[in-house]
Design an enzyme around this catalytic site. Structure first.
Site, PDB file in Angstrom:
ATOM      1  N   SER A   1       6.137  16.139 -17.247  1.00  0.00           N
ATOM      2  CA  SER A   1       7.531  16.478 -15.926  1.00  0.00           C
ATOM      3  C   SER A   1       8.648  16.307 -16.483  1.00  0.00           C
ATOM      4  CB  SER A   1       7.203  15.320 -15.365  1.00  0.00           C
ATOM      5  OG  SER A   1       8.412  15.643 -14.325  1.00  0.00           O
TER       6      SER A   1
ATOM      7  N   LYS B   1       0.968  10.009 -13.115  1.00  0.00           N
ATOM      8  CA  LYS B   1       2.334  11.580 -12.815  1.00  0.00           C
ATOM      9  C   LYS B   1       1.823  12.193 -10.960  1.00  0.00           C
ATOM     10  CE  LYS B   1       4.361  15.621 -13.874  1.00  0.00           C
ATOM     11  NZ  LYS B   1       3.978  17.087 -12.711  1.00  0.00           N
TER      12      LYS B   1
ATOM     13  N   HIS C   1       4.595  10.104  -9.717  1.00  0.00           N
ATOM     14  CA  HIS C   1       5.202  10.877  -9.619  1.00  0.00           C
ATOM     15  C   HIS C   1       6.217  12.301  -8.521  1.00  0.00           C
ATOM     16  CE1 HIS C   1       7.488  14.292 -11.596  1.00  0.00           C
ATOM     17  NE2 HIS C   1       8.809  14.031 -11.626  1.00  0.00           N
ATOM     18  N   ASN C   2       5.478  13.263  -8.400  1.00  0.00           N
ATOM     19  CA  ASN C   2       5.386  13.807  -8.063  1.00  0.00           C
ATOM     20  C   ASN C   2       5.075  13.893  -6.583  1.00  0.00           C
ATOM     21  OD1 ASN C   2       4.613  15.558 -10.354  1.00  0.00           O
ATOM     22  ND2 ASN C   2       3.735  17.235  -9.598  1.00  0.00           N
TER      23      ASN C   2
ATOM     24  N   GLU D   1       8.420  12.473  -5.807  1.00  0.00           N
ATOM     25  CA  GLU D   1       9.317  14.634  -5.655  1.00  0.00           C
ATOM     26  C   GLU D   1       9.338  14.968  -4.595  1.00  0.00           C
ATOM     27  OE1 GLU D   1       8.837  16.607  -9.478  1.00  0.00           O
ATOM     28  OE2 GLU D   1       8.234  18.487  -7.826  1.00  0.00           O
TER      29      GLU D   1
HETATM   30  C1  6PG Z   1       7.587  18.124 -13.018  1.00  0.00           C
HETATM   31  C2  6PG Z   1       7.444  18.989 -11.364  1.00  0.00           C
HETATM   32  C3  6PG Z   1       6.555  19.783 -11.777  1.00  0.00           C
HETATM   33  C4  6PG Z   1       5.572  20.603 -10.412  1.00  0.00           C
HETATM   34  C5  6PG Z   1       6.942  21.101  -9.352  1.00  0.00           C
HETATM   35  C6  6PG Z   1       6.199  21.920  -8.061  1.00  0.00           C
HETATM   36  O1  6PG Z   1       7.097  17.313 -13.267  1.00  0.00           O
HETATM   37  O2  6PG Z   1       7.738  19.160 -13.571  1.00  0.00           O
HETATM   38  O3  6PG Z   1       6.331  17.972 -10.647  1.00  0.00           O
HETATM   39  O4  6PG Z   1       4.872  19.255 -12.583  1.00  0.00           O
HETATM   40  O5  6PG Z   1       5.152  21.555 -10.409  1.00  0.00           O
HETATM   41  O6  6PG Z   1       7.219  19.796  -8.508  1.00  0.00           O
HETATM   42  O7  6PG Z   1       5.071  21.067  -6.856  1.00  0.00           O
HETATM   43  P1  6PG Z   1       5.521  21.791  -6.001  1.00  0.00           P
HETATM   44  O8  6PG Z   1       4.746  23.484  -5.839  1.00  0.00           O
HETATM   45  O9  6PG Z   1       3.766  21.508  -4.810  1.00  0.00           O
HETATM   46  O10 6PG Z   1       6.354  21.846  -4.824  1.00  0.00           O
END
Ligand code: 6PG
Length: 490
Positions: free
Chosen positions: A130, A187, A190-191, A194
């Site tokens: 990430s 991970k 984590h997302n 996010e």
């Molecule tokens: C990271 C991000 C990455 C992901 C974006 C976009 O940890 O660097 O999570 O892995 O590509 O978050 O995700 P979405 O297109 O689903 O919003």
């Protein structure tokens, strides 16, 4: 035949190229390969010129360029491409070589591939990576899992390229996460977190902008201030910056105002939501955030509905409307209440994420270390935030902590934020502003802290129509009643 490269990287899109440059910058010799071979030449002639790289045009040459045991990492689109590369690599590799997948892979695929690659006498690592483009180049957060025997071989390199945190900036955001798909699961969570963070920030923005009437300049100042307190995080920081960006495509206003309100998604938030449902854990923040993106994508339907459906008006309920408006009227107090709503909701969101990790770890026997996950997310990644220090502290002190909301620091933080949080959700609801994530968080909090929920009635209904049985509060056992006989006769 094996060459003298320390590391091989397949897939030279943004993440791959930057990660390869990062590895090389730590003193390693790197072989690179990309299916469209012109990308290899561009890198070798461009950003990698004069650096310790070997560009290759076939997978055979690529594998041959790397010293044994080979560390071969793929950074390609998750899905069938990964299987295709693994199938091609296996016959070219030697026993003990390590294949690493650094994409946003669905953890079930990583579980399957670990088995497949191990059966071929090789080692497999599914590593969450990430941090976007900048993270890949300067220091990402890395969440490796898979064949544990691979860890001693990749540890030094992975920890050297990872982001560093701590008072001396020497604690790497990279540790071994667990067996099989554990790294990719962490991970994914984590997302999902996010997604929750981003949705919560967007709700704060809408409230401040629509109800509070804050301009982009004022929003910049608010987010700048928030970034100096408990909300300090990468996402708050970039949001602050977004409010200062002027249109770079011909307009004379702010860029953010010209962006279509239709959110995209690549699927990791959806996976986390689906898996929460499978596990039976209420990860309502990520689910709400995924659905909010879905509703945003129905732009045409929303445009049609906006012309027909009315929200609250003063004449609906003048007293409540006046109450809501009085809350919004004092700008400083309103901004503080939105801050508190955001902070408390964020705590709930992380609490849910860790509950899901605990449930998944128990189901798959991964033995996850939750304090360590918080540390991995402390730097380099998209959700990096000071706040994660407190989460690490919580799990270090109480490894079996069942919910972050019960840790004294967070208990107190939510207690202090509670009145602002409730005021914001009430005012938004009275004035017709959607705050799905703020209210999902508040509903989770209120449901979680109640000893008795109305599920007694639900069980009665299930037993009434389907003899699904129920348990009693006063004695052990499973019971069924003949509700038709018990009811008041009409
Ligand atoms: C990271 C991000 C990455 C992901 C974006 C976009 O940890 O660097 O999570 O892995 O590509 O978050 O995700 P979405 O297109 O689903 O919003």
């Amino acid at each position: 035949m094996s060459g003298d490269c320390d590391f091989g990287l397949i897939g030279l899109a943004v993440m791959g190229e930057n990660l390869a440059l990062n590895v090389e910058s730590r003193g390693y010799k790197v072989a690179v390969y990309n299916r469209t071979t012109s990308k290899v030449d561009e890198l070798i002639e461009g950003r990698a010129k004069g650096k310790n790289f070997v560009g290759t045009h076939t997978l055979e040459d690529f594998v041959a360029a790397v010293a044994r045991p080979r560390k071969l990492m793929m950074l390609v689109k998750a899905g069938p491409a990964v299987d295709a590369i693994i199938d091609s690599l296996i016959p070219l590799c030697d026993e003990g070589d390590i294949i690493i997948d650094g994409g946003n892979t669905y953890y079930v695929d990583t579980e399957r591939r670990t088995k497949l690659v191990e059966e071929a006498g090789l080692l497999y690592v599914g590593a969450g990576v990430s941090g976007g483009e900048e993270g890949a180049l300067k220091g990402p957060s890395l969440m490796p899992g898979g064949t544990e025997a691979a860890w001693p071989h990749i540890k030094d390199m992975f920890q050297s390229i990872a982001a560093k945190v701590g008072p001396n900036n020497d604690i790497p955001c990279c540790e071994w996460v667990g067996p099989r798909g554990a790294g990719h699961y962490v991970k994914m969570v984590h997302n999902g977190i996010e997604y929750g963070d981003m949705q919560l920030i967007c709700e704060a923005y809408q409230l401040l902008h629509e109800l509070g009437g804050l301009s982009n300049e004022e929003l910049y100042d608010v987010f700048a201030k928030w970034n100096e307190g408990v909300l300090q995080s990468y996402l708050i920081e970039i949001t602050r910056d977004i409010f200062s960006a002027k249109d770079d495509q011909g307009g004379d206003g702010f860029l953010v105002d010209q962006i279509l309100d239709v959110a995209g998604a690549k699927g990791t938030g959806k996976w986390m939501s689906q898996l929460a449902l499978d596990l039976g854990v209420p990860s309502t923040l990520v689910t709400t955030a995924v659905f909010a993106r879905g509703l945003s994508a129905q732009k045409e339907a929303r445009t049609r509905a906006s012309k027909k459906l009315n929200g609250p008006t003063d004449s609906n309920n003048p007293e409540m409307s006046a109450l809501a408006k009085s809350l919004v009227g004092d700008k400083a107090a309103f901004v503080q209440a939105v801050h508190d709503a955001l902070y408390a909701s964020k705590i709930v969101s992380y609490a849910q994420g860790f509950v899901q990790l605990q449930a998944a770890s128990a189901e798959h026997d991964w033995g996850l270390d939750y304090g360590q996950s918080a540390l991995l997310w402390r730097g380099g990644c998209i959700i990096r935030a000071q706040f994660l220090d407190r989460i690490k502290e919580a799990f270090d002190e109480q490894p079996n902590l069942e919910n972050l909301l019960l840790y004294p620091y967070f208990e107190e933080a939510v207690e202090n934020a509670q009145s602002g949080w409730r005021a914001v959700v009430s005012a938004a609801s009275l004035l017709g502003i959607p705050v799905p994530a703020f209210s999902a968080a508040l509903n989770y909090f209120d449901g979680y802290r109640l000893e008795r929920l109305p599920a007694n009635l639900l069980q009665a209904q299930r037993d009434y129509f389907g003899a699904h049985t129920y348990q009693r509060v006063d004695r052990e056992g499973t019971f069924h009643s003949e509700w038709l006989d018990l009811r008041k006769q009409p």
